[in-house]
Design a protein around this motif. Structure first.
Motif, PDB file in Angstrom:
ATOM      1  N   ALA A 575      19.294   0.741  49.658  1.00 38.91           N
ATOM      2  CA  ALA A 575      20.378   0.239  49.023  1.00 38.91           C
ATOM      3  C   ALA A 575      20.338   0.170  47.588  1.00 38.91           C
ATOM      4  N   GLY A 576      19.215   0.483  47.014  1.00 43.53           N
ATOM      5  CA  GLY A 576      19.160   0.760  45.601  1.00 43.53           C
ATOM      6  C   GLY A 576      18.761  -0.843  44.760  1.00 43.53           C
ATOM      7  N   ARG A 577      18.514  -1.552  45.466  1.00 40.06           N
ATOM      8  CA  ARG A 577      18.123  -2.944  44.900  1.00 40.06           C
ATOM      9  C   ARG A 577      16.634  -2.907  44.248  1.00 40.06           C
ATOM     10  N   VAL A 578      16.012  -2.115  44.733  1.00 37.81           N
ATOM     11  CA  VAL A 578      14.504  -1.985  44.114  1.00 37.81           C
ATOM     12  C   VAL A 578      14.407  -0.253  44.350  1.00 37.81           C
ATOM     13  N   ASP A 579      13.691   0.081  43.425  1.00 36.56           N
ATOM     14  CA  ASP A 579      13.225   1.509  43.131  1.00 36.56           C
ATOM     15  C   ASP A 579      12.149   1.741  44.142  1.00 36.56           C
ATOM     16  N   PRO A 580      11.868   2.878  44.895  1.00 35.29           N
ATOM     17  CA  PRO A 580      10.878   3.345  45.694  1.00 35.29           C
ATOM     18  C   PRO A 580       9.682   3.433  44.927  1.00 35.29           C
ATOM     19  N   GLU A 581       8.498   2.789  45.216  1.00 32.80           N
ATOM     20  CA  GLU A 581       7.289   2.955  44.498  1.00 32.80           C
ATOM     21  C   GLU A 581       6.176   3.274  45.467  1.00 32.80           C
ATOM     22  N   GLY A 582       6.563   3.460  46.828  1.00 29.96           N
ATOM     23  CA  GLY A 582       5.158   3.880  47.562  1.00 29.96           C
ATOM     24  C   GLY A 582       4.850   5.158  47.469  1.00 29.96           C
ATOM     25  N   ARG A 583       3.574   5.563  47.773  1.00 37.96           N
ATOM     26  CA  ARG A 583       2.967   6.880  47.764  1.00 37.96           C
ATOM     27  C   ARG A 583       2.180   7.181  48.988  1.00 37.96           C
ATOM     28  N   LEU A 584       2.432   8.329  49.661  1.00 36.98           N
ATOM     29  CA  LEU A 584       1.702   8.764  50.857  1.00 36.98           C
ATOM     30  C   LEU A 584       0.325   8.472  50.823  1.00 36.98           C
ATOM     31  N   PRO A 585      -0.204   7.343  51.628  1.00 35.52           N
ATOM     32  CA  PRO A 585      -1.750   7.573  51.644  1.00 35.52           C
ATOM     33  C   PRO A 585      -2.349   8.399  52.608  1.00 35.52           C
ATOM     34  N   VAL A 586      -1.670   9.311  53.221  1.00 34.66           N
ATOM     35  CA  VAL A 586      -2.240  10.209  54.215  1.00 34.66           C
ATOM     36  C   VAL A 586      -1.282  11.409  53.884  1.00 34.66           C
ATOM     37  N   PRO A 587      -1.937  12.558  54.153  1.00 31.58           N
ATOM     38  CA  PRO A 587      -1.090  13.880  54.039  1.00 31.58           C
ATOM     39  C   PRO A 587      -0.197  14.005  55.191  1.00 31.58           C
ATOM     40  N   VAL A 588       0.927  14.658  54.857  1.00 28.90           N
ATOM     41  CA  VAL A 588       1.983  15.193  56.208  1.00 28.90           C
ATOM     42  C   VAL A 588       1.753  16.717  56.104  1.00 28.90           C
ATOM     43  N   GLN A 589       1.233  17.138  57.416  1.00 26.47           N
ATOM     44  CA  GLN A 589       1.124  18.747  57.610  1.00 26.47           C
ATOM     45  C   GLN A 589       2.545  19.340  58.094  1.00 26.47           C
ATOM     46  N   ARG A 590       2.585  20.482  57.917  1.00 27.14           N
ATOM     47  CA  ARG A 590       3.779  21.093  58.370  1.00 27.14           C
ATOM     48  C   ARG A 590       3.700  21.344  59.911  1.00 27.14           C
ATOM     49  N   ALA A 591       4.820  21.018  60.535  1.00 24.64           N
ATOM     50  CA  ALA A 591       4.684  21.132  62.012  1.00 24.64           C
ATOM     51  C   ALA A 591       4.708  22.425  62.689  1.00 24.64           C
ATOM     52  N   ASP A 592       5.009  23.630  62.073  1.00 22.48           N
ATOM     53  CA  ASP A 592       4.700  24.844  62.280  1.00 22.48           C
ATOM     54  C   ASP A 592       3.710  25.298  61.898  1.00 22.48           C
ATOM     55  N   ASP A 593       2.850  24.972  61.049  1.00 23.03           N
ATOM     56  CA  ASP A 593       1.720  25.353  60.624  1.00 23.03           C
ATOM     57  C   ASP A 593       0.571  24.480  60.023  1.00 23.03           C
ATOM     58  N   PRO A 594       0.057  23.689  60.827  1.00 23.11           N
ATOM     59  CA  PRO A 594      -0.513  22.309  60.439  1.00 23.11           C
ATOM     60  C   PRO A 594      -1.802  22.570  59.475  1.00 23.11           C
ATOM     61  N   THR A 595      -2.143  23.631  59.330  1.00 25.89           N
ATOM     62  CA  THR A 595      -3.064  24.083  58.080  1.00 25.89           C
ATOM     63  C   THR A 595      -2.406  23.972  56.617  1.00 25.89           C
ATOM     64  N   GLN A 596      -1.136  23.746  56.566  1.00 23.61           N
ATOM     65  CA  GLN A 596      -0.381  23.822  55.341  1.00 23.61           C
ATOM     66  C   GLN A 596       0.211  22.292  55.173  1.00 23.61           C
ATOM     67  N   VAL A 597      -0.088  21.745  54.110  1.00 23.46           N
ATOM     68  CA  VAL A 597       0.304  20.313  53.928  1.00 23.46           C
ATOM     69  C   VAL A 597       1.600  20.475  53.271  1.00 23.46           C
ATOM     70  N   LEU A 598       2.559  19.553  54.027  1.00 21.38           N
ATOM     71  CA  LEU A 598       3.878  19.497  53.407  1.00 21.38           C
ATOM     72  C   LEU A 598       4.057  18.606  52.178  1.00 21.38           C
ATOM     73  N   TYR A 599       3.771  17.414  52.385  1.00 20.65           N
ATOM     74  CA  TYR A 599       3.354  16.339  51.553  1.00 20.65           C
ATOM     75  C   TYR A 599       2.128  15.783  51.398  1.00 20.65           C
ATOM     76  N   PRO A 600       1.563  15.988  50.167  1.00 17.47           N
ATOM     77  CA  PRO A 600       0.324  15.680  49.991  1.00 17.47           C
ATOM     78  C   PRO A 600      -0.004  14.142  49.800  1.00 17.47           C
ATOM     79  N   ILE A 601      -1.407  13.518  49.830  1.00 15.99           N
ATOM     80  CA  ILE A 601      -1.473  12.413  49.635  1.00 15.99           C
ATOM     81  C   ILE A 601      -1.164  12.003  48.123  1.00 15.99           C
ATOM     82  N   GLY A 602      -0.617  10.764  47.932  1.00 16.74           N
ATOM     83  CA  GLY A 602       0.099  10.478  46.586  1.00 16.74           C
ATOM     84  C   GLY A 602       1.511  10.966  46.255  1.00 16.74           C
ATOM     85  N   TYR A 603       2.087  11.591  47.287  1.00 19.27           N
ATOM     86  CA  TYR A 603       3.518  12.208  46.901  1.00 19.27           C
ATOM     87  C   TYR A 603       4.531  10.866  47.420  1.00 19.27           C
ATOM     88  N   GLY A 604       5.606  11.000  46.485  1.00 18.30           N
ATOM     89  CA  GLY A 604       6.701   9.905  46.823  1.00 18.30           C
ATOM     90  C   GLY A 604       7.700  10.087  45.575  1.00 18.30           C
TER      91      GLY A 604
END
Length: 608
Positions: A575-604
């Motif tokens: 709702a925008g009452r606060v800004d998003p501040e969280g950053r990924l503490p784990v990487p998210v890999q691609r579903a179709d190619d798990p060797t590739q990182v879709l969103y790395p640690i620290g992304y947000g």
């Protein structure tokens, strides 16, 4: 679930390389902690000398018990106690078996409300002091927060470990533990089996996941140490778990025996840093893991029963001399190879001090008594563990004042300042991963009509309702018109059709997702909703990996749990009452190619 083994090995290699480059493989010199003061040491030894063998053995056990009262539980709980332990009440359990500790569970009806918990704790302590050799008890529980919390509302429920990992603040982690520890202490709970020190490098991990602070060993180490200090500054014992590291497994040790395939070098760089940090922080207790770790012990014994791991590594290499407690001995991971009478004996021989929740207390106790009487375990070895346990009780002040009061509960548990801190902390953890066309933050004028659908897993302790209802209420309180529709973890075609029909005329659909896999019906739900043309926002309410399986959504966030505090915070971010501040503490890999990182640690993403 798609095969993530390649991505896991890639992550392991990257993590190990980072740790080596940072010089963390050779950690600081081992810290020797918990040596009792000489005067206390002598007094405790005199106390041990007065104990019978049965009393000594009893001190090693931490046991479950059913009921809300130490002396007058409900009839159904009396029957369960009689069936499983041959006693009617907690007080009888202490009197008959001289157990050194009791563990509280919600399912054992120990944690109805704060005043009741305090009364139960006092009743248990009175039973301990009524013994021929009076000894207070260590009363413990698993209050990790997030998805594992035995004490619910009106106690303060803080964000869980991975949410705190997303926040990245050691100060927040310590404050959360201080608040949680103070509230537990006010209810007479003096040992908490938290924090989790496992580094979750396997997205398919079925038992740790969001209970871990993340996949970066150094970040996890810092947060583990912060929480250990926070709990212990509040006057309770903190327990890091699960040694030597349970973060890379696809088997749940509650139901099987996981095998960790890390090399010794990988263990040093990935699994060990949080435990080293906890020891350096003066952690009061360490919990073992029911896992096989061939690189550390080539036998097929679980770590709980491994002398090379518990004595050779934990005690001798890491220099830890505090209390070592097993994970629950009811778990299948420690019962596969040996009988319930032998497991406690082997655990003690490996280096354990506390034997947690054996399935058959009589068999476990008789096994240890028999081992002592036969000479397999020396009395001196038993007394070594008892001295550690009593030293911890001394440190916690249990010999001076083991009792708590309703007044102390009212001044501490669930007070306004604690609840406000929980809300502020949670706001710093919500992570924004996708925001196409700057859909978020929502505007009350621009998007007045919201439909909230999705998974409604069993609510964690302290939740006021299913996630869809909690979210819809939160949006309504923020000025939106929000409707809730539970579609479940495995939505049927009929439920999906109902959700699609309900989306008509709405401005935005919020979908709570829960551990989405390639074959999950939740993917179909999201795809069908996207096809309506109504903007779709997904909110991962457990593991943050869901976005890899979902396409076409306008916005995606991770909340890391579905407790009220995290869901309300996510609603305020959306709702925008606060800004998003969280950053990924784990990487998210691609579903179709798990060797590739879709969103790395620290992304947000942020709204700036």
């Amino acid at each position: 679930m798609h095969d993530r083994s390649l991505s896991r090995r890639t992550l392991l290699a990257a993590t190990a390389a980072t740790a080596v480059a940072a010089g963390t493989v050779a950690a600081a010199s081992p810290a020797v902690a918990h040596a009792p003061q000489p005067s206390h040491h002598a007094r405790l030894k005199r106390l041990i000398a007065r104990m019978s063998l049965e009393e000594k053995v009893g001190q090693l056990f931490v046991m479950r018990v059913y009921g809300h009262s130490a002396t007058a539980p409900d009839q159904a709980d009396i029957e369960l106690n009689l069936k499983e332990m041959g006693v009617r009440t907690a007080a009888e359990l202490v009197a008959k078996y001289h157990v050194g500790g009791i563990i509280y569970f919600a399912w054992a009806h120990n944690t109805r409300d704060p005043h009741q918990i305090a009364d139960l704790s006092n009743g248990i302590q009175r039973a301990g002091l009524a013994q021929s050799t009076p000894v207070p008890l260590l009363i413990s529980t698993d209050q990790e927060h997030g998805i594992v919390a035995r004490v619910g509302r009106p106690a303060t429920l803080m964000p869980g470990a991975m949410a705190l990992g997303a926040g990245g603040s050691r100060s927040d982690a310590r404050t959360a533990a201080q608040i949680a520890g103070a509230e537990l202490a006010a209810m007479g709970i003096c040992q908490n089996y938290a924090p989790v020190a496992d580094v979750n490098v396997n997205p398919a991990n079925p038992v740790i996941g969001v209970r871990s602070f993340g996949a970066d060993p150094q970040a996890v180490a810092g947060l583990v140490a912060a929480q250990a200090r926070g709990y212990q500054s509040a006057g309770i014992a903190s327990t890091c778990k699960h040694f030597p590291g349970h973060g890379d497994t696809t088997i749940d040790s509650h139901t099987g025996i996981p095998v960790i395939t890390h090399t010794r070098e990988e263990w040093e760089s990935i699994d060990a840093p949080p435990f080293r940090a906890a020891i350096a922080a003066g952690i009061d207790s360490v919990m073992t893991a029911h896992i096989q770790f061939p690189a550390l012990d080539p036998s097929d014994d679980p770590a709980t029963l491994s002398r090379p791991i518990l004595t050779g590594i934990l005690r001798e290499e890491l220099g830890y001399d505090g209390v070592v407690v097993t994970d629950a001995l009811t778990m299948q991971g420690v019962r596969d190879k040996y009988g319930d009478d032998r497991v406690p004996v082997l655990a003690l021989k490996a280096g354990v001090d506390q034997l947690l929740n054996p399935p058959d207390l009589v068999a476990a106790r008789n096994g240890v008594l028999g081992a002592v009487k036969s000479g397999e375990i020396s009395v001196a070895r038993i007394e070594e563990s008892i001295l550690r346990i009593l030293s911890l009780k001394e440190k916690l002040g249990l010999f001076r004042e083991p009792f708590v009061s309703h007044r102390g509960v009212d001044r501490t548990v669930g007070i306004r300042s604690h609840l406000a801190t929980a809300d502020r902390t949670a706001e710093r953890t919500t992570t924004l991963l996708v925001n196409e066309g700057r859909l978020l933050p929502l505007s009350r004028r621009r998007e007045p009509g919201l439909l909230v659908v999705g998974a409604d897993p069993a609510s964690p302790s302290g939740s006021t309702g299913p996630p869809t209802a909690v979210l819809a209420k939160a949006f309504t309180e923020l000025g939106f018109t929000a409707t809730a529709l539970s579609t479940g973890i495995t939505p049927t075609t009929a439920k999906i059709d109902e959700a699609v029909a309900a989306a008509g005329g709405k401005d935005v659909v919020i979908v709570g997702t829960y551990n989405v896999t390639a074959a999950a019906a939740q993917r179909t739900l999201v795809a069908r909703l996207v096809a309506t043309g109504v903007p779709v926002v997904t909110l991962a309410i457990r593991n943050p990996y869901d976005i890899a399986q979902l396409g076409g959504v306008r916005a995606a966030l991770a909340a890391y749990c579905w407790t009220d505090v995290e869901l309300r915070a996510a609603a305020r971010v959306i709702a925008g009452r606060v800004d998003p501040e969280g950053r990924l503490p784990v990487p998210v890999q691609r579903a179709d190619d798990p060797t590739q990182v879709l969103y790395p640690i620290g992304y947000g993403l942020s709204y700036d």
